[in-house]
Design an enzyme around this catalytic site. Structure first.
Site, PDB file in Angstrom:
ATOM      1  N   GLU A  22       0.832  -1.206   0.000  1.00 36.11           N
ATOM      2  CA  GLU A  22       0.000   0.000   0.000  1.00 36.11           C
ATOM      3  C   GLU A  22       0.868   1.258   0.000  1.00 36.11           C
ATOM      4  OE1 GLU A  22      -3.992  -0.563   2.325  1.00 36.11           O
ATOM      5  OE2 GLU A  22      -2.342  -1.323   3.552  1.00 36.11           O
ATOM      6  N   TYR A  54     -14.658  26.774  -2.537  1.00 34.03           N
ATOM      7  CA  TYR A  54     -14.645  25.306  -2.676  1.00 34.03           C
ATOM      8  C   TYR A  54     -13.298  24.840  -3.211  1.00 34.03           C
ATOM      9  CZ  TYR A  54     -19.733  26.267  -3.040  1.00 34.03           C
ATOM     10  OH  TYR A  54     -21.005  26.711  -2.866  1.00 34.03           O
ATOM     11  N   GLU A  74      -7.917   6.835   9.830  1.00 34.94           N
ATOM     12  CA  GLU A  74      -8.322   7.745  10.894  1.00 34.94           C
ATOM     13  C   GLU A  74      -7.372   8.931  10.985  1.00 34.94           C
ATOM     14  OE1 GLU A  74      -8.171   4.471  10.930  1.00 34.94           O
ATOM     15  OE2 GLU A  74      -9.718   3.620  12.226  1.00 34.94           O
ATOM     16  N   LYS A 100     -12.006   3.975   1.171  1.00 35.24           N
ATOM     17  CA  LYS A 100     -10.870   3.200   0.685  1.00 35.24           C
ATOM     18  C   LYS A 100     -11.433   1.967  -0.022  1.00 35.24           C
ATOM     19  CE  LYS A 100      -6.461   1.308   2.289  1.00 35.24           C
ATOM     20  NZ  LYS A 100      -5.591   1.098   3.477  1.00 35.24           N
TER      21      LYS A 100
END
Length: 123
Positions: A22, A54, A74, A100
């Site tokens: 990853e 934005y 997190e 994810k």
């Protein structure tokens, strides 16, 4: 009075995760943002200076998310929330959802992720 600006589906390639592949290859993440902000002034004046851009929010969120490689979603979501609250004083609270969809889980699933809500602390 609290109003909401939402930005959904920001796609970012990043290298977050616990597993070695990853952090080497990275993967696609999707971020949704919900910003609590008083829009009463901008709804009357029609001036960008009376609201939150934005585009600037997306740039801030993207930089916070991908400039550091985190093990946990997190922590990555927390970095986004913290960066937004620091950069945009008009925002009272932010909800950050990080998806994810290609997490290395031995199961068939549509999506996995976290949702964090952070509120500006009073001085």
């Amino acid at each position: 009075m609290t109003d909401t600006i939402f930005i959904n589906g920001v796609v970012i390639h990043a290298r977050h995760g616990v597993m070695e592949h990853e952090t080497e290859v990275g993967q696609r993440f999707v971020i949704d943002l919900e910003l609590s902000v008083d829009l009463s002034e901008s709804s009357r004046t029609d001036r960008l200076s009376d609201t939150v851009s934005y585009s600037n929010v997306v740039a801030t969120a993207t930089a916070a998310f991908k400039n550091t490689n985190y093990k946990l979603l997190e922590r990555a979501a927390g970095a986004v929330a913290d960066a937004i609250l620091v950069a945009f004083p008009r925002i009272n609270a932010v909800e950050v959802t990080v998806h994810k969809p290609h997490a290395p889980i031995a199961a068939i699933f549509d999506d996995v992720g976290v949702v964090l809500m952070r509120t500006r602390q009073s001085p």
